[in-house]
Design a protein around this motif. Structure first.
Motif: not given
Lengths: 252, 404
Positions: A133-135, A156-158, A186-189, A223-224
């Motif tokens: 991920v980008g943070v 980013g991508v998980g 998939g995606w994640q944030y 929150w994930y």
């Protein structure tokens, strides 16, 4: 959340009192000064912990996960490493980050012909998510205004691998021999906030920086959300989740 | 100066004696036994990386040990040198190799060939002795060894030209037997799994030398009695309900038949049928028996069907090759750090049955995932996303480097 508020209040109070303690009297300067120079800062490490119920039931009819494992909470432990590549003055940092986690659910499997009666066999489901991920972390409040809070966002991508066992053997679909292991992407944030812990004990913080190069330490909550279903692929299991994560972090 | 002449004469005589003795002293026989590379077992795989000088029951019964002695001889022909192998304490003292006045035996035991003849040295620089492990058990069979043995030593003694009084060279190797297994676990219970039985137990108390547990199984001798079916309801007859029919026990001689109490109520009131009898009790564990598994005896590996290599284990699952619906008798034995298998616990019985696990539920619900971890190639958008992120990372990194 009440406890979190209390901790936050305490941190703010300590930060304020530190400010008041600075000054000069007849013996010279006293109180905390900003003379300590921090070491270089490039890496942030997170140790993470949180409830993790994979959303397996979202993409199938019925509720196989909930039926097999019930409604009990399951937890994930994880690690994340951020490489703080870019520092934007008076704002914060931008980093690529790699993360890893692991969670496991286990229950006694019922008999084929008596669904309500449990056998002595256990059925388990393991998920090991990874992500890139980008943070963005805005530490301007902590650095410039003395407010020990660092809000952040990740995108980013998980990618999670998963496997299921019956006893100590990988389970399989007897009809076609498909083995119970796979991977989903998939995606994640995530959105979260970090509480800067250094103001609670500035002397120890300085010592840690001098000894091991640890610039800052934090407690965080986020929150994930992860949507790990192969970007909607039919042949991928949804092993993502949406949940709260807690943890501690340190910058080096 | 008669005294001085006598002294010189005495010195000359002494030198003369030494001169005669010199050829004898020039003879030397050197035996060297490397304690690790010089000792080999016939079945190395069965040793499981255990300490080389510790022999368990399986070693004692099945292994041959090959001792390779490095030899060097000067002043004497190799054919004149013989080597004997003795086991015991202080076997380099001839007293311990000679027959005792009472009983006629020797304190040390000759463990290779004829004690009087010995074994001639082989050509070259080494000589090999192949000795069955049981022979090293000091004349006792493996069954008669104490569970906790004392340390033992095998001596290789070289003699020249049949002079068995004087040892010309020697080597030795210390070892010990550990042939006793741990006490069996207690509180055994068996539960059915899919093509398997899961056995729970309590670790043997007061035993610290436990490495893990093994489960042994075989088909039960007689089918286990299932629970008897309920008796039928009593019929309505004018004089009262007749007794319900007793349901026969099924599947064995221990299931108790369903109750025949159906008619009782009918006797009280003509219009009321008797209630069904209660279901019979399930089989009792007292009839759980196998043909080969006997509690208190060391089991044969022929019936080994699972193991757990943790001394903290509280359950062991059999391998998943049992037949669903077939009753089995199972028992547990503890294994010590020398890999000795202890005696069998009490028996328990269970019948494997099919179960529904999570993945079967998932597939039944229409889920299609599974088959392997390597599935990222089927998701091209994922690759693109990773590539994009990597490109951004590299771009930022290069900008940062050029700025600094």
């Amino acid at each position: 959340m009440r406890n979190f508020g209390s901790v936050l209040g305490l941190a703010l109070a300590l930060t304020s009192s530190t400010g008041f303690a600075q000054g000069v009297d007849e013996f010279g300067a006293y109180g905390r000064t900003r003379e300590h120079r921090e070491s270089g800062q490039e890496i942030l490490l997170e140790l993470r912990f949180g409830r993790y119920i994979p959303n397996v039931d979202d993409n199938v009819s019925g509720s196989p996960y909930r039926t097999a494992f019930g409604n009990d909470n399951r937890y994930l432990i994880g690690l994340e490493v951020d490489w703080q590549l870019v520092r934007i003055p008076h704002f914060g940092t931008i980093s690529p980050a790699l993360g890893w986690g692991y969670t496991r659910a286990s229950a006694e499997a019922p008999f084929e012909d008596r669904d309500t009666e449990k056998s002595a066999d256990s059925t388990t489901f393991n998920v090991m998510p990874f992500y890139l991920v980008g943070v963005v972390r805005a530490d301007v409040f902590s650095r410039d205004f003395g407010v020990p809070l660092v809000p952040y966002a990740k995108l980013g991508v998980g990618h999670a691998i998963w496997w299921s066992r019956i006893g100590d053997r990988i389970s399989r679909d007897e009809s076609d021999g498909t083995r119970a292991r796979g991977a989903s992407t998939g995606w994640q944030y995530a959105l979260g906030g970090m509480l800067h812990l250094d103001p609670l004990d500035p002397e120890s913080a300085s010592s840690a920086d001098a000894a091991v190069g640890m610039n800052n330490s934090y407690a965080f909550i986020e929150w994930y959300v992860s949507d790990l279903d192969g970007f909607g692929a039919d042949d991928k299991m949804q092993v993502g989740t949406n949940t709260w994560m807690l943890g501690i972090a340190a910058e080096f | 100066m008669p005294t001085l002449r006598f002294l010189l004469l005495a010195i000359a005589v002494a030198f003369g004696v030494l001169g005669v003795a010199t050829p004898s002293a020039a003879q030397s026989v050197s035996l060297t036994l490397n304690p690790t590379t010089g000792v080999q077992y016939s079945d190395r795989e069965a040793r499981n990386s255990r300490r080389i000088n510790e022999l368990n029951r399986e070693d004692c019964e099945n292994q041959d040990l090959t001792f390779t002695l490095q030899t060097a001889v000067t002043g004497v022909s190799r054919v004149d040198v013989t080597v004997q192998a003795w086991v015991g304490t202080n076997c380099d003292n001839i007293v311990n190799r000679e027959p005792q006045t009472s009983g006629g035996g020797t304190r040390c035991q000759n463990v290779f060939g004829d004690a009087q003849a010995g074994r001639p040295l082989e050509e070259g620089t080494s000589t090999r002795f192949v000795i069955p492990a049981e022979t090293l058990a000091d004349g006792k069979s493996c069954d008669n060894l104490p569970a906790t043995d004392t340390d033992r030593t095998i001596y290789f003694l070289a003699f020249v030209r049949g002079n068995f009084q004087d040892i010309a060279g020697q080597a030795s190797w210390g070892f010990r037997f550990d042939v006793g297994g741990p006490a069996p676990p207690s509180n055994i219970s068996a539960g059915p799994g899919e093509n398997a039985i899961i056995v729970k137990f309590k670790a043997p108390s007061g035993v610290s030398d436990v490495r893990g547990y093994r489960v042994y199984c075989e088909p039960a001798l007689a089918p286990i009695g299932n629970q008897g079916a309920a008796g039928s309801s009593g019929e309505i007859i004018s004089a009262g309900g007749a007794a319900g029919t007793a349901a026969a026990a099924q599947g064995g001689d221990t299931g108790v038949a369903g109750g025949a109490s159906g008619g009782a109520a009918g006797r009280e009131a003509e219009s009321t049928a008797g209630s069904a009898g209660n279901a019979g009790a399930p089989a009792v564990s007292g009839n759980c028996m196998g043909a080969n598994l006997i509690p208190g005896q060391v089991p044969s590996d022929d019936f080994l069907c699972g193991e757990n290599n943790s001394n903290l284990a509280q359950q062991v699952s059999t391998r998943r090759n049992l037949i669903n619906g077939q009753p089995y008798v199972v028992a547990i034995a503890a294994v010590d750090t020398s890999r000795n298998v202890g005696t069998l616990s009490a028996l328990a019985c269970a019948t494997p049955e099919g179960v529904i696990d999570f993945y079967e539920r998932y597939r039944a619900a229409g889920g299609q995932a599974g088959g392997g971890f390597c599935s990222i190639g089927a998701q091209p958008r994922v690759g693109a996303a990773f590539a994009l992120l990597a490109a951004v990372g590299v771009f930022v990194w290069r900008r940062r480097r050029s700025a600094s």
